[in-house]
Design an enzyme around this catalytic site. Structure first.
Site, PDB file in Angstrom:
ATOM      1  N   LYS A 241     -25.208  33.560   1.629  1.00  0.00           N
ATOM      2  CA  LYS A 241     -23.868  33.586   1.025  1.00  0.00           C
ATOM      3  C   LYS A 241     -23.914  32.671  -0.198  1.00  0.00           C
ATOM      4  CE  LYS A 241     -18.981  33.308   2.055  1.00  0.00           C
ATOM      5  NZ  LYS A 241     -18.571  32.618   0.849  1.00  0.00           N
TER       6      LYS A 241
ATOM      7  N   CYS B  64     -20.980  -6.273 -22.269  1.00  0.00           N
ATOM      8  CA  CYS B  64     -21.050  -7.180 -23.422  1.00  0.00           C
ATOM      9  C   CYS B  64     -19.677  -7.613 -23.909  1.00  0.00           C
ATOM     10  CB  CYS B  64     -21.839  -6.536 -24.565  1.00  0.00           C
ATOM     11  SG  CYS B  64     -20.971  -5.147 -25.326  1.00  0.00           S
TER      12      CYS B  64
HETATM   13  S1  IVH Z   1     -20.275  40.887   0.292  1.00  0.00           S
HETATM   14  C1  IVH Z   1     -15.965  42.627   1.537  1.00  0.00           C
HETATM   15  N1  IVH Z   1     -22.338  39.360   0.032  1.00  0.00           N
HETATM   16  O1  IVH Z   1     -18.171  35.695  -0.301  1.00  0.00           O
HETATM   17  C2  IVH Z   1     -16.603  41.489   0.892  1.00  0.00           C
HETATM   18  N2  IVH Z   1     -20.202  38.437  -0.487  1.00  0.00           N
HETATM   19  O2  IVH Z   1     -15.507  35.857   1.357  1.00  0.00           O
HETATM   20  C3  IVH Z   1     -17.944  41.887   0.391  1.00  0.00           C
HETATM   21  N3  IVH Z   1     -20.283  36.114  -1.282  1.00  0.00           N
HETATM   22  O3  IVH Z   1     -15.761  36.372  -2.607  1.00  0.00           O
HETATM   23  C4  IVH Z   1     -18.633  40.705  -0.115  1.00  0.00           C
HETATM   24  N4  IVH Z   1     -22.458  35.886  -1.164  1.00  0.00           N
HETATM   25  O4  IVH Z   1     -17.941  35.897  -3.598  1.00  0.00           O
HETATM   26  C5  IVH Z   1     -20.994  39.430  -0.087  1.00  0.00           C
HETATM   27  N5  IVH Z   1     -24.285  38.109  -0.170  1.00  0.00           N
HETATM   28  C6  IVH Z   1     -22.950  38.213  -0.298  1.00  0.00           C
HETATM   29  C7  IVH Z   1     -22.161  37.135  -0.749  1.00  0.00           C
HETATM   30  C8  IVH Z   1     -20.783  37.281  -0.822  1.00  0.00           C
HETATM   31  C9  IVH Z   1     -21.316  35.296  -1.487  1.00  0.00           C
HETATM   32  C10 IVH Z   1     -18.879  35.724  -1.506  1.00  0.00           C
HETATM   33  C11 IVH Z   1     -18.113  36.627  -2.406  1.00  0.00           C
HETATM   34  C12 IVH Z   1     -16.768  36.812  -1.782  1.00  0.00           C
HETATM   35  C13 IVH Z   1     -16.826  35.945  -0.578  1.00  0.00           C
HETATM   36  C14 IVH Z   1     -16.235  36.696   0.553  1.00  0.00           C
END
Ligand code: IVH
Length: 674
Positions: free
Chosen positions: A117, A413
């Site tokens: 994530k 200083c």
């Molecule tokens: S999939 C339906 N994959 O997490 C949502 N999100 O709470 C599909 N994020 O705002 C998102 N890494 O910015 C997805 N590998 C990843 C992610 C990711 C970070 C963030 C994204 C989103 C939040 C969701």
């Protein structure tokens, strides 16, 4: 009409540049030097200037365009950008899996695709007929801001899609972020320029995406990783795994190898544990993993509930935060005279490390957070990033607490401090401020500068306070007897110090340039200057105009160099250093010939006959790259004695492993650099 040669050359240059952008930013495997890239780019700029009739919005030269905006337009997402349900432990992951099975009324194992994530900013890209049309922020999920001009500047974002098979309209979602290393450099630059520093890479990325002037965005090292579709219309994938492959084929950077398909929830738990262990070795920040049902058919069946899909879950890692109390707020004076407030806190464990200090950056930042002595605060520490106070727990504030005000005078200083126009930080302007001199001396001897490793900060302070060292050259006049006059200085360590000073007399030119502490000249820029000029004398003669001709050197850096190197006091100091035998080795001037390790990425591990930094320098000087973690992108693992987990990982991936002798042979066999 037949295309003439110029037109063909323009097209070829565009293709070459796109291809090199892709190799660098998406595959992380550059094949040419920055200099060679720049030659191609300049040639294209020249030809397009001569033939404006052939300009095209998706030419690589047109990434930065447009004037600063006064505000962003808004636009609706055709498919809302949902959020994810969070979990915080292996048990939560298993509970999520249970819910999925229950909804599907199935007992069978579910296959998941697990991904890190990313801790950045979510963006949607819209392509029509394969061309980037619009980029939107997430906003409230329904409506986002149109940030196309900024996102166009990211070279990991294709302006036109590669490959085939994309639908008429394609919506791609992903995360824009800044690598941890780039973040550190960006903050150093901001600090030196007296501008606001960013609290963490995510803020820097988000601040840049929402920057109204695309030229500023273009200078910041943003990257984007694609991970999800917007609308799925016209996509013919069967699974998330398929989709990622498609994204790669269309030229997007994806989480590729970091994503992993697992046959059941227990596999996702394993992935969660593994990823938490390696999170700090990744080049970017992550705050958990995302678990996605792999099959798109099952995803469709599961659908969504209350603004989040039933088929995905974010499993967060334990926060690297803790609560502690501020004991004092000190103001430190840096090498450039910058006054930085620092909170001294009751020691506390954050993410397994004891934290006592947190930077408060500047007056504006301290006022915004309203941090006061005696406050209870929430501190955050991410990897090796400097600890940060996130917020004050106002409900625990002592009644008689006083708001902090920055001193109007330098705490070292006593001379008045000043705030320059357009700067948010205060500086001490006294060039002979003891704190400024002490910090300059510490920088001079530091590891990446003259590398006088036995001379620690405490000894420098003591030598300065005793009046024995007031300038760089004084270091080379020190005797063992001088050192023995200091408190708690034994003969053995005095001898070591003298020896390490002696050793630094033969120094690489780039290190000496870096050691001088010229504003905006970090070790990278120092290397560029050393390679370009070869000798210090030539650099001293360089004019601002001449410096600006060098790729990577902008007007601000050029004028800082000329200004610093024309100061009589510094010239005298350089003269003294020369007389005292400090002579930088001449550097082979950049010849732009073939580089033997070009395109190869090395990971170095275990104990080897040369220092780690020196080996890294050697590899880079021969055109190679180094990385701190082993992956499929690693070309070779250079393993010394007692190599640990990196060796295991390389064996697991069946990567070529070199011992020191084999490495030497590899260098020797390669065509020589001349
Ligand atoms: S999939 C339906 N994959 O997490 C949502 N999100 O709470 C599909 N994020 O705002 C998102 N890494 O910015 C997805 N590998 C990843 C992610 C990711 C970070 C963030 C994204 C989103 C939040 C969701």
């Amino acid at each position: 009409m037949a295309k003439n040669n110029t037109q063909k050359r323009i097209e070829e240059l565009r293709r070459l540049i796109r291809d090199h952008d892709y190799k660098y930013y998406v595959l992380d495997q550059p094949q040419i030097t920055d200099f060679e890239y720049d030659q191609l780019y300049q040639e294209l700029v020249r030809l397009e200037e001569q033939h404006p009739e052939w300009l095209s919005p998706d030419s690589p030269t047109q990434r930065v365009g447009g004037q600063p905006l006064s505000q962003f337009e808004k636009a609706q997402h055709r498919t809302p950008m949902l959020s994810l349900q969070n979990s915080y432990s292996p048990e939560d992951i298993l509970a999520f899996d249970e819910k999925v099975k229950k909804f599907l009324q199935s007992e069978e194992d579910i296959e998941y695709l697990c991904e890190p994530k990313l801790d950045g900013m979510a963006i949607e890209l819209i392509y029509e007929q394969g061309r980037l049309l619009q980029a939107l922020t997430r906003g409230d999920g329904e409506t986002g801001e149109v940030v196309t001009s900024n996102i166009r500047t990211l070279r990991s974002v294709p302006l036109c899609l590669e490959g085939t098979g994309w639908p008429e309209r394609l919506e791609i979602r992903g995360e824009v972020l800044i690598f941890k290393e780039d973040f550190r450099q960006l903050n150093d630059m901001q600090q030196e320029a007296g501008a606001l520093t960013f609290a963490n890479p995510r803020n820097a990325a988000a601040g840049t995406v929402r920057q109204l002037d695309p030229r500023i965005a273009a200078r910041r090292p943003l990257r984007m990783y694609a991970y999800a579709p917007g609308g799925k219309e016209g996509l013919i994938c069967k699974s998330q795994e398929d989709f990622i492959k498609q994204l790669q084929g269309w030229g997007f950077a994806t989480l590729g190898r970091l994503a992993q398909k697992v046959p059941h929830a227990q596999g996702a738990v394993e992935y969660y544990r593994q990823t938490e262990k390696i999170r700090h070795s990744l080049p970017f920040e992550i705050d958990g993993i995302v678990i996605k049902v792999n099959s798109w058919a099952l995803q469709a069946e599961l659908g969504s509930i209350a603004r989040s899909p039933r088929w995905a879950n974010a499993a967060k890692f334990k926060p690297e935060q803790a609560v502690t109390q501020v004991k004092d707020i000190l103001v430190q004076v840096g090498r450039t005279g910058a006054l930085t407030p620092v909170a001294l806190m009751e020691p506390v464990q954050v993410g397994g490390v004891k934290v006592t200090n947190a930077t408060l950056h500047n007056e504006q930042e301290i006022q915004r957070k309203d941090v006061r002595v005696g406050d209870w605060v929430l501190v955050h520490r991410a990897g090796d990033v400097i600890p940060e106070i996130i917020e004050v727990l106002k409900e625990r504030r002592l009644q008689d607490s006083q708001a902090f005000t920055m001193p109007t005078h330098c705490p070292a200083c006593g001379s008045p401090s000043a705030q320059m126009e357009e700067e948010v930080i205060r500086r001490c302007l006294n060039p002979i401020c003891p704190a400024v001199i002490k910090e300059s001396l510490k920088h001079f001897v530091s590891r990446r500068a003259m590398n006088i490793d036995k001379l620690g900060d405490k000894v420098i302070e003591a030598l300065f306070d005793a009046g024995m060292v007031k300038s760089f050259s004084d270091l080379y006049r020190l005797t063992k007897e001088d050192l023995l006059k200091l408190d708690r200085q034994g003969p053995k360590s005095a001898q070591n110090i003298i020896h390490s000073i002696q050793k630094s007399r033969t120094v690489k030119l780039d290190r000496l340039i870096y050691a001088l502490g010229i504003r905006f000249v970090g070790d990278q820029t120092a290397r560029v200057l050393a390679r370009h000029y070869g000798r210090l004398q030539s650099l001293l003669k360089a004019s601002k105009e001449e410096l600006e001709q060098i790729p990577d050197i902008g007007p601000k850096v050029a004028s800082s160099i000329v200004q610093t190197l024309s100061q009589p006091a510094l010239l005298k100091e350089l003269d003294e250093l020369k007389k005292l035998g400090v002579s930088p080795e001449e550097v082979q001037k950049e010849t732009h010939g073939p580089k033997p390790l070009q395109g190869l990425t090395f990971v170095v591990t275990g104990s080897l006959p040369m220092g780690r930094d020196e080996i890294h320098e050697l590899i880079v000087s021969l055109g190679g790259k180094t990385s701190s973690s082993v992956s499929r992108k690693t070309s070779y693992l250079l393993a010394g004695e007692a190599a640990g987990s990196k060796l295991d990982k390389a064996q697991e991936l069946a990567l070529p492993i070199l011992d020191w002798n084999q490495f030497q042979q590899l260098i020797a066999q390669s065509p020589s650099v001349d």
